[in-house]
Scaffold this motif. Structure first.
Motif, PDB file in Angstrom:
ATOM      1  N   PRO A  53       0.820  -1.214   0.000  1.00 14.16           N
ATOM      2  CA  PRO A  53       0.000   0.000   0.000  1.00 14.16           C
ATOM      3  C   PRO A  53       0.857   1.270   0.000  1.00 14.16           C
ATOM      4  CG  PRO A  53      -0.898  -1.590   1.536  1.00 14.16           C
ATOM      5  CD  PRO A  53       0.425  -2.136   1.058  1.00 14.16           C
ATOM      6  N   ASP A  54       2.017   1.207   0.651  1.00  8.00           N
ATOM      7  CA  ASP A  54       2.903   2.370   0.655  1.00  8.00           C
ATOM      8  C   ASP A  54       3.429   2.679  -0.743  1.00  8.00           C
ATOM      9  OD1 ASP A  54       2.620   2.842   3.369  1.00  8.00           O
ATOM     10  OD2 ASP A  54       4.374   1.630   3.905  1.00  8.00           O
ATOM     11  N   LEU A  60       0.955   7.405  -6.400  1.00 10.52           N
ATOM     12  CA  LEU A  60      -0.089   8.400  -6.606  1.00 10.52           C
ATOM     13  C   LEU A  60       0.342   9.785  -6.150  1.00 10.52           C
ATOM     14  CD1 LEU A  60      -3.165   6.201  -5.746  1.00 10.52           C
ATOM     15  CD2 LEU A  60      -2.559   7.132  -7.976  1.00 10.52           C
ATOM     16  N   MET A  61       1.147   9.861  -5.107  1.00  8.68           N
ATOM     17  CA  MET A  61       1.664  11.160  -4.680  1.00  8.68           C
ATOM     18  C   MET A  61       2.629  11.729  -5.730  1.00  8.68           C
ATOM     19  SD  MET A  61       0.203  12.110  -1.917  1.00  8.68           S
ATOM     20  CE  MET A  61      -1.262  11.385  -2.606  1.00  8.68           C
ATOM     21  N   ALA A  62       3.403  10.864  -6.373  1.00  5.37           N
ATOM     22  CA  ALA A  62       4.290  11.310  -7.456  1.00  5.37           C
ATOM     23  C   ALA A  62       3.467  11.858  -8.623  1.00  5.37           C
ATOM     24  CB  ALA A  62       5.189  10.165  -7.914  1.00  5.37           C
ATOM     25  N   LEU A  63       2.348  11.211  -8.930  1.00  7.60           N
ATOM     26  CA  LEU A  63       1.452  11.718  -9.972  1.00  7.60           C
ATOM     27  C   LEU A  63       0.891  13.075  -9.588  1.00  7.60           C
ATOM     28  CD1 LEU A  63      -0.801   8.798 -11.250  1.00  7.60           C
ATOM     29  CD2 LEU A  63       0.770  10.198 -12.583  1.00  7.60           C
ATOM     30  N   ALA A  99     -10.869  10.348  -2.298  1.00 10.04           N
ATOM     31  CA  ALA A  99     -12.193  10.013  -1.769  1.00 10.04           C
ATOM     32  C   ALA A  99     -12.171   8.645  -1.102  1.00 10.04           C
ATOM     33  CB  ALA A  99     -13.226  10.041  -2.896  1.00 10.04           C
ATOM     34  N   THR A 100     -11.450   7.703  -1.694  1.00  7.94           N
ATOM     35  CA  THR A 100     -11.341   6.374  -1.128  1.00  7.94           C
ATOM     36  C   THR A 100     -10.605   6.414   0.209  1.00  7.94           C
ATOM     37  OG1 THR A 100     -11.301   5.432  -3.330  1.00  7.94           O
ATOM     38  CG2 THR A 100     -10.518   4.026  -1.570  1.00  7.94           C
ATOM     39  N   MET A 101      -9.557   7.215   0.274  1.00  7.77           N
ATOM     40  CA  MET A 101      -8.819   7.349   1.538  1.00  7.77           C
ATOM     41  C   MET A 101      -9.730   7.902   2.626  1.00  7.77           C
ATOM     42  SD  MET A 101      -5.011   8.695   0.551  1.00  7.77           S
ATOM     43  CE  MET A 101      -4.819   9.326   2.197  1.00  7.77           C
TER      44      MET A 101
END
Length: 105
Positions: A53-54, A60-63, A99-101
């Motif tokens: 998950p990390d 996604l944070m890089a995106l 939203a999922t988070m």
């Protein structure tokens, strides 16, 4: 070609059921068989590199950094234009991710 595919995906209604990975790969492969199949293969290979998950969160944070207007980012590294087809698609992915988070709390 990829732009049209992404535009069709982004334009879907909010309650649209997202494609499974198999459906997405089949749709990509159908675009233009040699190039579409290569895109689908690249997508699967990139997803296989996500081992935890990390790793997913970091990807996604890089995106998100690519799409942000950030003056501190090195000018030699080109960002992703927010209003481009790919930029809109990435923003949709990031909105869904956030939203999922939030729903998981």
């Amino acid at each position: 070609l990829l732009s049209v595919f992404l535009l069709d995906h982004v334009r879907q209604a909010h309650d649209y059921r997202e494609k499974t990975l198999a459906e997405l790969c089949a749709a990509l492969s159908a675009l233009q068989p040699p190039m579409g199949a290569a895109l689908a293969h690249s997508l699967v290979q990139a997803l296989r590199k996500i081992g935890s998950p990390d790793d997913l969160f970091d990807s996604l944070m890089a995106l998100e950094l690519l799409i942000m207007d950030n003056p501190s980012v090195d000018d030699e590294i080109s960002g992703l234009e927010q209003s481009s087809v790919l930029g809109i698609f990435v923003r949709k992915v990031l909105i869904t991710f956030h939203a999922t988070m939030f729903e998981g709390l």
